[in-house]
Design a protein around this motif. Structure first.
Motif, short mmCIF file in Angstrom:
data_model
loop_
_atom_site.label_atom_id
_atom_site.label_comp_id
_atom_site.label_asym_id
_atom_site.label_seq_id
_atom_site.Cartn_x
_atom_site.Cartn_y
_atom_site.Cartn_z
N GLU A 86 44.03 21.38 -19.34
CA GLU A 86 42.61 21.66 -19.64
C GLU A 86 42.55 22.85 -21.11
OE1 GLU A 86 40.69 22.41 -16.56
OE2 GLU A 86 40.39 20.48 -15.92
N ASP A 87 41.87 22.65 -22.10
CA ASP A 87 41.93 24.45 -22.85
C ASP A 87 41.03 25.37 -21.72
OD1 ASP A 87 38.92 23.70 -23.20
OD2 ASP A 87 39.79 22.64 -24.92
N GLU A 88 40.51 26.36 -23.13
CA GLU A 88 39.98 27.84 -22.20
C GLU A 88 38.40 27.27 -21.62
OE1 GLU A 88 40.58 27.89 -25.90
OE2 GLU A 88 42.77 28.60 -25.08
N ALA A 89 37.66 25.89 -22.20
CA ALA A 89 36.64 25.94 -22.28
C ALA A 89 36.76 24.32 -20.84
CB ALA A 89 36.17 24.85 -22.80
N GLY A 90 37.73 24.26 -20.42
CA GLY A 90 37.87 23.03 -19.27
C GLY A 90 38.64 21.78 -20.02
N PHE A 91 38.55 22.06 -21.39
CA PHE A 91 38.48 20.30 -21.88
C PHE A 91 40.07 19.55 -21.53
CE2 PHE A 91 39.67 17.34 -26.20
CZ PHE A 91 38.70 16.80 -25.58
N ARG A 92 39.93 18.44 -20.86
CA ARG A 92 41.17 17.97 -21.75
C ARG A 92 40.93 16.19 -22.00
NH1 ARG A 92 46.47 17.14 -18.63
NH2 ARG A 92 46.68 15.40 -18.44
N ASP A 93 41.96 15.96 -22.74
CA ASP A 93 41.89 15.08 -23.97
C ASP A 93 42.56 14.03 -23.42
OD1 ASP A 93 40.93 13.17 -25.70
OD2 ASP A 93 41.60 14.26 -27.81
N GLU A 94 41.75 13.75 -22.29
CA GLU A 94 42.62 12.68 -21.72
C GLU A 94 43.52 10.72 -22.03
OE1 GLU A 94 43.76 12.51 -18.47
OE2 GLU A 94 42.96 13.82 -18.02
N PRO A 95 42.21 10.82 -23.70
CA PRO A 95 42.43 9.60 -24.33
C PRO A 95 44.45 10.11 -25.12
CG PRO A 95 40.63 9.89 -24.42
CD PRO A 95 40.46 10.80 -24.13
N VAL A 96 44.38 10.73 -25.82
CA VAL A 96 45.20 11.68 -26.39
C VAL A 96 46.24 11.93 -25.74
CG1 VAL A 96 46.06 13.33 -27.82
CG2 VAL A 96 44.05 12.73 -28.45
N ALA A 147 45.63 7.66 -34.68
CA ALA A 147 44.27 7.57 -35.94
C ALA A 147 43.95 6.27 -35.32
CB ALA A 147 44.91 7.63 -36.90
N ASP A 148 44.22 5.15 -35.03
CA ASP A 148 43.57 3.82 -34.53
C ASP A 148 43.16 3.65 -33.94
OD1 ASP A 148 45.16 2.38 -37.37
OD2 ASP A 148 46.13 1.51 -35.90
N ARG A 149 43.47 4.97 -32.72
CA ARG A 149 43.48 5.02 -30.89
C ARG A 149 42.02 6.21 -31.51
NH1 ARG A 149 45.97 6.00 -25.66
NH2 ARG A 149 47.07 4.36 -26.37
N LEU A 150 42.01 7.33 -32.26
CA LEU A 150 41.29 8.26 -32.04
C LEU A 150 40.11 7.32 -32.89
CD1 LEU A 150 42.72 11.59 -33.73
CD2 LEU A 150 41.29 10.60 -31.79
N SER A 151 39.90 6.45 -33.82
CA SER A 151 38.92 5.73 -34.85
C SER A 151 38.06 5.00 -33.77
CB SER A 151 39.51 4.74 -35.65
OG SER A 151 40.09 3.80 -35.28
N ASP A 152 38.73 4.16 -33.03
CA ASP A 152 37.32 4.09 -31.76
C ASP A 152 37.01 4.42 -30.32
OD1 ASP A 152 38.97 1.51 -31.64
OD2 ASP A 152 40.76 1.43 -30.11
N ARG A 153 37.03 6.16 -31.11
CA ARG A 153 35.87 7.24 -30.09
C ARG A 153 34.53 7.15 -31.22
NH1 ARG A 153 39.33 11.74 -28.79
NH2 ARG A 153 41.09 11.08 -27.45
N PRO A 154 33.65 7.45 -30.36
CA PRO A 154 32.24 7.77 -31.38
C PRO A 154 32.83 8.79 -32.59
CG PRO A 154 31.95 8.29 -28.46
CD PRO A 154 33.60 8.05 -29.19
N PRO A 155 32.04 8.72 -33.76
CA PRO A 155 32.69 10.02 -34.23
C PRO A 155 32.61 11.40 -34.31
CG PRO A 155 31.12 8.29 -35.14
CD PRO A 155 31.58 7.68 -33.52
N ALA A 156 31.58 11.98 -33.64
CA ALA A 156 31.72 13.63 -33.63
C ALA A 156 33.35 13.43 -32.42
CB ALA A 156 30.26 13.77 -32.70
N GLN A 157 33.09 12.87 -31.64
CA GLN A 157 34.36 13.29 -30.59
C GLN A 157 35.79 13.32 -31.66
OE1 GLN A 157 34.72 10.69 -27.81
NE2 GLN A 157 36.35 12.51 -26.18
N ALA A 158 36.35 12.32 -32.53
CA ALA A 158 37.21 12.41 -33.13
C ALA A 158 37.24 12.91 -33.86
CB ALA A 158 37.40 10.83 -33.57
N ALA A 159 35.85 13.68 -34.77
CA ALA A 159 35.81 14.85 -35.60
C ALA A 159 36.21 15.91 -35.52
CB ALA A 159 34.57 14.67 -36.23
#
Length: 174
Positions: A86-96, A147-159
């Motif tokens: 997890e980063d400082e904000a507690g975010f853990r990017d499970e798909p990546v 990139a293909d996997r990220l494109s399956d996400r909602p645009p804001a999250q991928a951006a």
């Protein structure tokens, strides 16, 4: 001596855990000492040592009918090199994280050597006994897949994730 922690991390990843990695590294170091005459002047010592460690690992897997299928690359050791917690904000990017952990062994090793250990494509190719073009092709396949996997996400999250790939002030042009 300064190289030992790096070799230990690589051995841990290759062997599938700390205990197995310690044994693999020990066997590889004994072999390197016995065969030190094979070292060629002008070769970077870390490239030679990583190559010999990888060669020892492949030798030990050679008795298997499908050696790469037997590879037990350690997810924890692999993840630690890329700070997948997890980063400082507690975010853990499970798909990546799932993507990285789910890569085939040879692609994971390529990623580990180039981005985790900082080897140039040519040196990573020497270590893995493939061409630098193969290293580049593996990295391109991984990038395309991600990139293909990220494109399956909602645009804001991928951006938001793409933004983190570029240092402040060095944004990609549209």
């Amino acid at each position: 001596m300064a190289m030992l922690p790096r070799l230990q991390r690589f051995a841990d990843v290759l062997a599938g855990g700390r205990d197995a990695g310690r044994g693999l590294l020990q066997r590889a170091l004994l072999y390197m000492l016995a065969e030190q005459h094979r070292y060629q002047r002008g070769t970077a010592l870390d490239v030679w040592a990583f190559s010999e460690l990888y060669r020892q690992w492949r030798y030990e897997l050679s008795g298997e009918s499908d050696p790469m299928a037997q590879a037990k690359i350690d997810d924890v050791a692999f993840g630690a090199l890329f700070d997948l917690e997890e980063d400082e904000a507690g975010f853990r990017d499970e798909p990546v994280i799932d993507f990285l952990v789910g890569l085939p062994p040879q692609q994971r090793l390529t990623l580990l050597l180039v981005y985790g250990e900082g080897f140039e494509h040519e040196d990573a190719g020497r270590i893995l006994d493939v061409s630098s073009e193969m290293i580049a092709a593996r990295l391109i396949r991984m990038s395309t897949s991600l990139a293909d996997r990220l494109s399956d996400r909602p645009p804001a999250q991928a951006a938001a994730i793409v933004e983190t790939l570029y240092p402040e002030g060095h944004r990609a042009s549209p």
